[in-house]
Design a protein around this motif. Sequence first.
Motif, mmCIF file in Angstrom:
data_model
loop_
_atom_site.group_PDB
_atom_site.id
_atom_site.type_symbol
_atom_site.label_atom_id
_atom_site.label_comp_id
_atom_site.label_asym_id
_atom_site.label_seq_id
_atom_site.Cartn_x
_atom_site.Cartn_y
_atom_site.Cartn_z
ATOM 1 N N VAL A 11 0.849 -1.189 0.000
ATOM 2 C CA VAL A 11 0.000 0.000 0.000
ATOM 3 C C VAL A 11 0.885 1.239 0.000
ATOM 4 C CG1 VAL A 11 -0.160 0.069 2.518
ATOM 5 C CG2 VAL A 11 -1.989 1.073 1.138
ATOM 6 N N GLN A 12 0.385 2.306 -0.571
ATOM 7 C CA GLN A 12 1.124 3.560 -0.563
ATOM 8 C C GLN A 12 0.981 4.256 0.781
ATOM 9 O OE1 GLN A 12 -0.296 5.814 -3.975
ATOM 10 N NE2 GLN A 12 1.431 5.099 -5.200
ATOM 11 N N ALA A 13 1.949 5.076 1.094
ATOM 12 C CA ALA A 13 1.891 5.847 2.337
ATOM 13 C C ALA A 13 0.601 6.657 2.383
ATOM 14 C CB ALA A 13 3.094 6.779 2.441
ATOM 15 N N GLY A 14 -0.017 6.649 3.548
ATOM 16 C CA GLY A 14 -1.298 7.326 3.708
ATOM 17 C C GLY A 14 -2.488 6.413 3.496
ATOM 18 N N GLY A 15 -2.234 5.241 2.963
ATOM 19 C CA GLY A 15 -3.309 4.298 2.698
ATOM 20 C C GLY A 15 -3.695 3.473 3.907
ATOM 21 N N SER A 16 -4.579 2.505 3.673
ATOM 22 C CA SER A 16 -5.109 1.680 4.754
ATOM 23 C C SER A 16 -5.052 0.202 4.391
ATOM 24 C CB SER A 16 -6.571 2.058 5.040
ATOM 25 O OG SER A 16 -6.690 3.400 5.449
ATOM 26 N N LEU A 17 -4.946 -0.601 5.416
ATOM 27 C CA LEU A 17 -5.056 -2.054 5.295
ATOM 28 C C LEU A 17 -5.776 -2.575 6.524
ATOM 29 C CD1 LEU A 17 -1.568 -3.342 4.039
ATOM 30 C CD2 LEU A 17 -3.742 -3.468 2.810
ATOM 31 N N ARG A 18 -6.417 -3.718 6.357
ATOM 32 C CA ARG A 18 -7.071 -4.369 7.487
ATOM 33 C C ARG A 18 -6.543 -5.781 7.601
ATOM 34 N NH1 ARG A 18 -11.623 -2.970 10.361
ATOM 35 N NH2 ARG A 18 -12.629 -4.665 11.538
ATOM 36 N N LEU A 80 -7.094 -5.862 12.834
ATOM 37 C CA LEU A 80 -6.296 -4.665 13.047
ATOM 38 C C LEU A 80 -6.503 -3.753 11.846
ATOM 39 C CD1 LEU A 80 -4.194 -3.331 14.969
ATOM 40 C CD2 LEU A 80 -2.429 -4.226 13.425
ATOM 41 N N GLN A 81 -7.248 -2.685 12.061
ATOM 42 C CA GLN A 81 -7.457 -1.693 11.017
ATOM 43 C C GLN A 81 -6.322 -0.687 11.073
ATOM 44 O OE1 GLN A 81 -9.891 -1.430 8.580
ATOM 45 N NE2 GLN A 81 -8.652 0.290 7.823
ATOM 46 N N MET A 82 -5.606 -0.562 9.967
ATOM 47 C CA MET A 82 -4.436 0.308 9.925
ATOM 48 C C MET A 82 -4.679 1.430 8.929
ATOM 49 S SD MET A 82 -1.405 -2.569 10.036
ATOM 50 C CE MET A 82 -1.757 -3.145 8.377
ATOM 51 N N ASN A 83 -4.735 2.638 9.427
ATOM 52 C CA ASN A 83 -4.952 3.815 8.596
ATOM 53 C C ASN A 83 -3.726 4.714 8.623
ATOM 54 O OD1 ASN A 83 -7.630 2.942 8.154
ATOM 55 N ND2 ASN A 83 -8.366 4.038 9.956
ATOM 56 N N SER A 84 -3.670 5.632 7.679
ATOM 57 C CA SER A 84 -2.558 6.588 7.605
ATOM 58 C C SER A 84 -1.217 5.880 7.701
ATOM 59 C CB SER A 84 -2.691 7.636 8.720
ATOM 60 O OG SER A 84 -3.916 8.322 8.639
#
Length: 123
Positions: A11-18, A80-84
């Motif tokens: 993912v690009q910086a600033g993006g999100s993954l779960r 684990l929701q990962m934002n920013s």
Amino acid sequence: VQLQASGGGLVQAGGSLRLSCAASARTFSRYAMGWFRQAPGKEREFVAAITWSRGYTIYAESVKGRFTISRDNAKNTVDLQMNSLKPEDTAVYYCAVRTNIGSVYSDSGYNYWGQGTLVTVSS
């Protein structure tokens, strides 16, 4: 007890993954479930944890405000929701179960570990 982690990727910086972690056994004693990560050349570090009965959440300072840990008792999963996301979040992420009451920050207190899922954040 077997743990299966999934959801990693690029993912690009600033993006999100779960990320999601599924436990194979439906009933087993657990005090908390946590996520740790290990970046290349670094030691494994604590990311977040959630106590199973009360749902109390604990975060590392480096992810506080950006990551959210949650559990689904019915599905026997922890997400684990990962934002920013930042490039420094790049690591292999592991989920783990701690069966006894104690500090959730130390990986030595966890009894079961998943296989890890790779998260890569590009700048």
